[in-house]
Design a protein around this motif. Structure first.
Motif, PDB file in Angstrom:
ATOM      1  N   LEU A  13       0.855  -1.181   0.000  1.00  0.00           N
ATOM      2  CA  LEU A  13       0.000   0.000   0.000  1.00  0.00           C
ATOM      3  C   LEU A  13       0.895   1.236   0.000  1.00  0.00           C
ATOM      4  N   MET A  14       0.646   2.136  -0.923  1.00  0.00           N
ATOM      5  CA  MET A  14       1.513   3.309  -1.093  1.00  0.00           C
ATOM      6  C   MET A  14       1.540   4.168   0.175  1.00  0.00           C
ATOM      7  N   LYS A  15       2.751   4.414   0.671  1.00  0.00           N
ATOM      8  CA  LYS A  15       2.911   5.282   1.847  1.00  0.00           C
ATOM      9  C   LYS A  15       3.958   6.339   1.516  1.00  0.00           C
ATOM     10  N   ARG A  16       4.127   7.288   2.421  1.00  0.00           N
ATOM     11  CA  ARG A  16       5.077   8.378   2.157  1.00  0.00           C
ATOM     12  C   ARG A  16       6.499   7.864   2.012  1.00  0.00           C
ATOM     13  N   LYS A  17       6.809   6.754   2.679  1.00  0.00           N
ATOM     14  CA  LYS A  17       8.173   6.224   2.581  1.00  0.00           C
ATOM     15  C   LYS A  17       8.502   5.849   1.124  1.00  0.00           C
ATOM     16  N   HIS A  18       7.469   5.512   0.345  1.00  0.00           N
ATOM     17  CA  HIS A  18       7.707   5.119  -1.044  1.00  0.00           C
ATOM     18  C   HIS A  18       8.035   6.306  -1.943  1.00  0.00           C
ATOM     19  N   LEU A  19       7.761   7.521  -1.451  1.00  0.00           N
ATOM     20  CA  LEU A  19       7.975   8.707  -2.302  1.00  0.00           C
ATOM     21  C   LEU A  19       9.438   8.875  -2.703  1.00  0.00           C
ATOM     22  N   ALA A  20      10.331   8.329  -1.876  1.00  0.00           N
ATOM     23  CA  ALA A  20      11.762   8.410  -2.212  1.00  0.00           C
ATOM     24  C   ALA A  20      12.062   7.625  -3.488  1.00  0.00           C
ATOM     25  N   GLU A  21      11.169   6.695  -3.839  1.00  0.00           N
ATOM     26  CA  GLU A  21      11.364   5.878  -5.044  1.00  0.00           C
ATOM     27  C   GLU A  21      10.678   6.493  -6.271  1.00  0.00           C
ATOM     28  N   LEU A  22      10.010   7.617  -6.034  1.00  0.00           N
ATOM     29  CA  LEU A  22       9.275   8.270  -7.122  1.00  0.00           C
ATOM     30  C   LEU A  22       9.973   9.553  -7.560  1.00  0.00           C
ATOM     31  N   GLY A  23       9.947   9.784  -8.841  1.00  0.00           N
ATOM     32  CA  GLY A  23      10.392  11.078  -9.351  1.00  0.00           C
ATOM     33  C   GLY A  23       9.197  11.756  -9.972  1.00  0.00           C
ATOM     34  N   TYR A  24       9.110  13.072  -9.824  1.00  0.00           N
ATOM     35  CA  TYR A  24       7.904  13.746 -10.311  1.00  0.00           C
ATOM     36  C   TYR A  24       8.257  15.067 -10.973  1.00  0.00           C
ATOM     37  N   LEU A  25       7.809  15.189 -12.189  1.00  0.00           N
ATOM     38  CA  LEU A  25       7.962  16.460 -12.901  1.00  0.00           C
ATOM     39  C   LEU A  25       6.554  16.947 -13.232  1.00  0.00           C
ATOM     40  N   PRO A  26       6.032  17.875 -12.436  1.00  0.00           N
ATOM     41  CA  PRO A  26       4.650  18.298 -12.679  1.00  0.00           C
ATOM     42  C   PRO A  26       4.514  19.167 -13.921  1.00  0.00           C
ATOM     43  N   GLU A  27       3.276  19.285 -14.369  1.00  0.00           N
ATOM     44  CA  GLU A  27       3.028  20.111 -15.550  1.00  0.00           C
ATOM     45  C   GLU A  27       3.357  21.573 -15.256  1.00  0.00           C
ATOM     46  N   GLU A  28       2.819  22.045 -14.128  1.00  0.00           N
ATOM     47  CA  GLU A  28       3.085  23.423 -13.722  1.00  0.00           C
ATOM     48  C   GLU A  28       4.295  23.391 -12.818  1.00  0.00           C
ATOM     49  N   ARG A  29       5.482  23.496 -13.392  1.00  0.00           N
ATOM     50  CA  ARG A  29       6.683  23.340 -12.583  1.00  0.00           C
ATOM     51  C   ARG A  29       7.409  24.674 -12.462  1.00  0.00           C
ATOM     52  N   GLY A  30       8.036  24.847 -11.343  1.00  0.00           N
ATOM     53  CA  GLY A  30       8.762  26.091 -11.145  1.00  0.00           C
ATOM     54  C   GLY A  30      10.084  25.846 -10.471  1.00  0.00           C
ATOM     55  N   LEU A  31      10.845  26.880 -10.389  1.00  0.00           N
ATOM     56  CA  LEU A  31      12.139  26.819  -9.719  1.00  0.00           C
ATOM     57  C   LEU A  31      12.279  28.089  -8.889  1.00  0.00           C
ATOM     58  N   TYR A  32      13.132  28.026  -7.874  1.00  0.00           N
ATOM     59  CA  TYR A  32      13.429  29.236  -7.110  1.00  0.00           C
ATOM     60  C   TYR A  32      14.417  30.070  -7.918  1.00  0.00           C
ATOM     61  N   LYS A  33      13.955  31.198  -8.397  1.00  0.00           N
ATOM     62  CA  LYS A  33      14.749  31.967  -9.360  1.00  0.00           C
ATOM     63  C   LYS A  33      16.088  32.463  -8.817  1.00  0.00           C
ATOM     64  N   THR A  34      16.137  32.734  -7.514  1.00  0.00           N
ATOM     65  CA  THR A  34      17.384  33.309  -6.983  1.00  0.00           C
ATOM     66  C   THR A  34      18.395  32.249  -6.552  1.00  0.00           C
TER      67      THR A  34
END
Lengths: 444, 303
Positions: free
Chosen positions: B64-85
């Motif tokens: 069952l998917m838990k937060r611990k599994h998030l380390a195994e996931l990579g995610y590039l969202p559609e609305e993606r941003g970066l910290y400009k500075t």
């Protein structure tokens, strides 16, 4: 490493690099010092003449007091008891602006009362306190010590004068030390406002540039919000420490250069003094004494250990209490410019808190002050003033009750704001409305 | 690798995802298709544990998917941003550390990707100094920095120039080869056709189609064939006679054409070629399969 801490670290690094942070760290203390300088250099010039009747039935003062070199305050002595009603109504006392009551225990309890008809300015209040202290020093040394006045001043206990309105002597009262508390409280509110707005801008900019979705794939919304509030809060504390260091250093430098202690013979420059017109020198000596008294008030009379400890507690509590609102507002707004209308109620609360601090200085014993000291949105301000004025014996527990209520309220607002943050952070492009705000609040 | 069972999610009484089930196999590229507002991003956010479903469950590698599994996931969202500075390095370090990587691991992985994309000189540049395309590469690197087993990409090609689309496609193929699973949400049907093994189509919050790209196209073919030839169009038409039907034609030049033909009676592709040989000069001939774009439009507009 805890993800909230990573977020906090990033936020902290980001904040302390900004020009506004560095500018505020320099400009803030300079402004404070400038205000102090103006207060003691310029502010005194246009004051009216004050006539004070010292009621000293025990004859402790021996009808003597340090001469007021500027002539703006003059004293008369009365060696019998005078009722306040009599002082208020009798024709022979109409020429006096205030009555300074010294009871026979003043040498042991170091407390006196000043009943004024019109509230004295900060400078006048400091001056009267200074005059009284200097005279009592002489009395104390003469009666109990073989030390010189100079030596005695190094070890003496300060005198506390309670300033009360002659027409309402039971309620109206303030002391000079209350101003130090007011300053601390005002700094708390100022920092809450400035850094609260930083939270708001930071959250809404993360939202508008969409980095937030990347972060939420690793961090829970509440963790992100808490990390952000913590990072910006640490930046605020660093800013405050910088202010304290610079203001303390500045006050010391001003004491050594602009307002040297003229009672200290080592500071006498006889050549320069001879060159000055007599009146000018007297004026300068007076102002220096007032300033030095003020500095002494700050350095020696305030329990800084307690003040700083409770300042930190109330700052953290108040900052979280208000900061969570700013974070929730940033998260629920549809764009960076949205949600401004919701800042206004927070600002109003902060202004009320500022007023509450001032009210507490004037009315430390009133029922309203008592209530205000427990309300979470006013307690950071009110408790600082009360702490500086000193809690009465047996009432010290009140500050712990106030802080406990604030801490509990902060925890609750943190949870509520967390809910708003969670529901609103991924909603874009809308215009924030109160109904929507309430709806997000309901959905856990 | 990833199983979604009967996922349902609504926002304040508006259903965003309605009883959607999906299954992704290890080492495949899975395309999640659908028009705007169909519920793809909600589904992706549910997988990433950004939001919780009201109903249904997500399983990752059988658990069952838990937060611990998030380390195994990579995610590039559609609305993606970066910290400009922030610098590229600081940015990667921050996001890598959030994905539970050590500083050394981030350093090593970042250097690898910067060199692979030939952008090592950008390491200490602030994001605001980069062009849009450069920033997108950095975003992609940040998504794969921790070598996730499952990579979720929401519109990864939007805004990329063709060179960078090619570059990212090649990287995705290489990752697939290395056994990684990729969930790709995209409107770029050409890319979907090229790199996806299987797809699912979400429309109006429901899954309306799932299958392999090849099979879906095969299932929807309509017996059309294309012949690219050099010669006379009249001669081509005469050669078809009654056994075949000319449906359409494209004139490539004065004597070069592509003709689209349907079979009549029992004729097949072999018969067509036999008929045409000697009449015209055949350059190429193939069976016309519907594109993913055609299938997508057909399904979405018919519902």
């Amino acid at each position: 490493m805890n993800v909230s801490w990573l977020v906090a670290q990033r936020e902290l690094k980001e904040r302390i690099k900004t020009r506004s942070f560095i500018g505020m760290a320099i400009a803030g203390p300079i402004l404070v010092l400038l205000m102090v300088y103006i207060l003691f250099s310029v502010g005194e010039n246009n004051k009216p003449h004050w006539k004070v009747l010292i009621v000293d039935p025990s004859g402790i003062m021996d009808n003597k007091i340090l001469a007021n070199t500027t002539g703006s305050i003059s004293y008369d002595f009365a060696n019998d008891y005078i009722q306040l009603k009599e002082f208020e109504k009798s024709n022979r006392f109409q020429k006096y602006d205030a009555l300074l009551e010294l009871n026979e225990k003043i040498l042991s309890n170091k407390a006196a009362f000043l009943f004024y008809k019109e509230k004295p300015s900060f400078l006048f209040a400091t001056t009267i306190q200074f005059h009284l202290e200097r005279r009592l020093e002489e009395v104390m040394v003469g009666r109990f010590s073989k030390m010189s006045v100079q030596e005695f001043r190094g070890i003496k206990q300060p005198i506390s004068i309670a300033f009360r309105n002659l027409y309402d002597p039971k309620n109206e009262s303030y002391s000079l030390s209350g101003w130090v508390g007011f300053f601390f409280g005002a700094v708390i509110l100022l920092f809450i406002l400035l850094f609260g707005m930083t939270i708001l801008r930071s959250v809404s900019s993360e939202k508008s540039n969409r980095i937030v979705e990347v972060l939420l794939a690793s961090v829970k919304p509440r963790q992100l919000m808490f990390g952000k509030i913590a990072g910006i809060g640490i930046a605020a504390i660093i800013q405050f420490i910088g202010w304290m260091v610079l203001v303390s250093f500045g006050l010391y430098v001003m004491r050594e250069t602009l307002f040297p202690d003229m009672m200290d013979i080592s500071n006498w420059n006889l050549g320069e003094m001879a060159n000055q017109a007599t009146s000018g020198m007297e004026d300068s000596l007076f102002r220096s004494k007032v300033y030095n008294d003020f500095v002494e008030l700050i350095y020696s009379r305030i329990q800084f250990g307690d003040m700083l400890f409770f300042f930190l507690l109330f700052f953290i509590g108040g900052y979280i209490f208000y900061g969570t609102f700013f974070a929730a507002l940033g998260a629920t707004s549809g764009s960076e410019n949205d949600g401004q209308q919701f800042v206004l109620p927070i600002m109003v609360l902060l202004v009320i808190a500022l007023w509450a601090g001032y009210y507490t200085m004037q009315n430390p014993l009133s029922d309203i002050t008592y209530v205000l000291s427990f309300l979470p949105f006013t307690s950071p301000m009110v408790c600082m003033v009360k702490l500086a004025q000193g809690y009465s014996l047996g009432e010290g527990y009140q500050i712990y009750v106030s802080f406990s209520i604030l801490a509990l309220s902060s925890y609750l607002t943190l949870r509520l704001a967390g809910r708003l943050y969670q529901n609103g952070i991924l909603q874009f492009g809308h215009r924030l409305r109160l109904t929507q705000f309430i709806s997000w609040l309901k959905h856990g | 690798m990833l199983q979604l069972t009967s996922i349902t999610k609504s926002y304040f009484q508006k259903i965003a995802v309605d009883d959607v089930s999906l299954s992704l196999n290890e080492g495949e590229i899975f395309g999640l298709l659908g028009p705007n507002g169909a519920g793809k991003t909600t589904l992706i956010r549910i997988i990433n544990q950004i939001i919780e479903p009201e109903k249904g469950e997500v399983r990752f590698q059988g658990e069952l998917m838990k937060r611990k599994h998030l380390a195994e996931l990579g995610y590039l969202p559609e609305e993606r941003g970066l910290y400009k500075t922030m610098t590229v390095y600081d940015h990667a370090m921050f996001l890598g550390r959030l994905r539970r990587m050590s500083k050394d691991e981030v350093n090593k992985s970042l250097n690898y990707w910067l060199e692979k994309f030939d952008i090592a000189s950008w390491k200490n540049k602030r994001i605001e100094e980069l062009s849009k395309g450069m920033a997108q590469k950095v975003q992609f690197i940040c998504a794969v920095l921790h070598e996730p087993k499952l990579l979720i990409l929401d519109e990864p090609f939007s805004g990329f120039d063709p060179v960078n689309v090619e570059l990212i496609q090649n990287e995705l193929k290489a990752m697939k080869k290395a056994g990684k699973t990729i969930l790709l949400s995209s409107h770029n049907m050409k890319s979907v056709e090229e790199i996806c093994d299987r797809v699912a189509l979400i429309h109006q919050s429901k899954k309306i189609l799932e299958g392999s790209v090849v099979q879906l196209r095969e299932d929807r073919k309509d017996g059309r064939y294309a012949v690219k030839f050099k010669g006379n169009m009249l001669a081509f038409t005469h050669a078809l006679w009654t056994g075949f039907e000319l449906l359409d034609k494209e004139e490539l030049s004065k004597d070069r054409f592509i003709a689209y033909v349907a079979m009549r009676s029992e004729n097949n592709f072999q018969d067509l070629l036999k008929t045409l040989i000697g009449q015209i000069e055949i350059e190429a001939a193939w069976e016309v399969l519907p594109s993913m774009q055609q299938i997508f439009i057909e399904l979405v507009t018919s519902k």
